[in-house]
Design a protein around this motif. Structure first.
Motif, PDB file in Angstrom:
ATOM      1  N   GLY A  10      22.587  16.583 -25.308  1.00 27.12           N
ATOM      2  CA  GLY A  10      21.130  16.647 -25.193  1.00 27.12           C
ATOM      3  C   GLY A  10      20.513  18.020 -25.397  1.00 27.12           C
ATOM      4  N   GLY A  11      21.182  19.039 -24.912  1.00 26.56           N
ATOM      5  CA  GLY A  11      20.678  20.393 -25.103  1.00 26.56           C
ATOM      6  C   GLY A  11      19.473  20.758 -24.258  1.00 26.56           C
ATOM      7  N   SER A  12      19.283  20.065 -23.124  1.00 25.01           N
ATOM      8  CA  SER A  12      18.117  20.430 -22.309  1.00 25.01           C
ATOM      9  C   SER A  12      18.328  21.779 -21.608  1.00 25.01           C
ATOM     10  N   ASP A  13      19.576  22.099 -21.275  1.00 26.34           N
ATOM     11  CA  ASP A  13      19.845  23.439 -20.722  1.00 26.34           C
ATOM     12  C   ASP A  13      19.574  24.509 -21.791  1.00 26.34           C
ATOM     13  N   GLY A  87      26.917  22.341 -21.605  1.00 21.86           N
ATOM     14  CA  GLY A  87      27.195  20.955 -21.953  1.00 21.86           C
ATOM     15  C   GLY A  87      28.061  20.861 -23.200  1.00 21.86           C
ATOM     16  N   ILE A 107      28.143  26.146 -17.413  1.00 20.19           N
ATOM     17  CA  ILE A 107      27.406  25.547 -16.296  1.00 20.19           C
ATOM     18  C   ILE A 107      27.978  24.161 -16.049  1.00 20.19           C
ATOM     19  N   GLU A 178      19.127  22.696 -12.793  1.00 20.67           N
ATOM     20  CA  GLU A 178      19.891  23.529 -13.743  1.00 20.67           C
ATOM     21  C   GLU A 178      18.952  24.345 -14.619  1.00 20.67           C
TER      22      GLU A 178
HETATM   23  C1  GRF Z   1      24.593  19.700 -17.757  1.00 17.46           C
HETATM   24  O1  GRF Z   1      24.594  18.855 -16.655  1.00 17.46           O
HETATM   25  C2  GRF Z   1      25.625  20.790 -17.603  1.00 17.46           C
HETATM   26  O2  GRF Z   1      25.835  21.171 -16.276  1.00 17.46           O
HETATM   27  C3  GRF Z   1      26.871  20.135 -18.136  1.00 17.46           C
HETATM   28  O3  GRF Z   1      26.410  19.363 -19.222  1.00 17.46           O
HETATM   29  C4  GRF Z   1      25.052  18.990 -19.024  1.00 17.46           C
HETATM   30  C5  GRF Z   1      24.281  19.407 -20.228  1.00 17.46           C
HETATM   31  O4  GRF Z   1      23.013  18.811 -20.271  1.00 17.46           O
HETATM   32  N1  GRF Z   1      27.895  21.079 -18.461  1.00 17.46           N
HETATM   33  P1  GRF Z   1      22.090  19.047 -21.540  1.00 17.46           P
HETATM   34  O5  GRF Z   1      22.873  18.600 -22.766  1.00 17.46           O
HETATM   35  O6  GRF Z   1      21.783  20.506 -21.594  1.00 17.46           O
HETATM   36  O7  GRF Z   1      20.863  18.225 -21.329  1.00 17.46           O
END
Ligand code: GRF
Length: 194
Positions: A10-13, A87, A107, A178
């Protein structure tokens, strides 16, 4: 600080990091985004923000050694100073870990060492927390070594588990935290330890 972000889905982080860089909350730049998944939203998010984005996987480069060399070259070409795995579901090759020793971070959506290791990713983590009946969970940012989720812990944040939570509800609560925590740790903690 030039950050290379690796992400698989997803790449939301990643988006939280990009937004913080743009707004000036984080004095850094996402210099390159790398994904093993050509359909990853992370690649689209990078492209939307004008950040160089690359798909590297064994579907593109079959030989693991050549694949690793190509990733390392891309990191160097984009003046990478730190690597952030947000992620990313693959392991980094040893030459990358050696080149960026102590400057690779991940993370993870639990309070490690609880609910870490192989197979503990995505919804599996939150399902395990609920199944165990824990009343709190959280987020860990740690250095990356050559195993899953075992590197030195840099920072942790607790997140409550509430009565009636499903794994999906809990996952959303943790992910929202996060997005705040990743920026805090990148701006306040990591510059002092690299
Ligand atoms: C997050 O929960 C992170 O802790 C884990 O993968 C997920 C990534 O989420 N390592 P997103 O792809 O950034 O939405």
């Amino acid at each position: 600080m030039n950050i290379a972000v690796f992400a698989s889905h997803g790449g939301s982080d990643l988006q939280a990091i990009i937004d913080a860089c743009k707004s000036g909350r984080l004095d850094a730049k996402v210099s390159v985004v790398i994904s093993n998944n050509s359909k990853s939203m992370a690649l689209k998010r990078a492209e939307t923000s004008g950040i160089p984005a690359f798909h590297f996987s064994q579907k593109v480069i079959e030989d693991p050694q050549i694949l690793e060399e190509a990733i390392l070259k891309t990191l160097i070409d984009h003046n990478t100073q730190i690597i952030f795995l947000a992620g990313y579901l693959k392991k980094l090759g040893s030459s990358i870990l050696k080149t960026y020793k102590n400057r690779v971070f991940n993370i993870h959506p639990s309070l490690l060492p609880k609910y870490g290791g192989k197979g503990m990713y995505g919804i599996n983590v939150h399902e395990a927390v609920i199944k165990a009946g824990d009343t709190e969970t959280g987020i860990t940012i740690h250095r990356v070594d050559d195993c899953y989720d075992t590197g030195e812990i840099i920072a942790q944040k607790k997140v409550p588990v509430l009565a009636g939570d499903t794994a999906e509800i809990l996952a959303a609560r943790v992910l929202a935290q996060e997005h705040i925590f990743i920026v805090e740790v990148l701006s306040e903690t990591i510059p002092g330890i690299i």
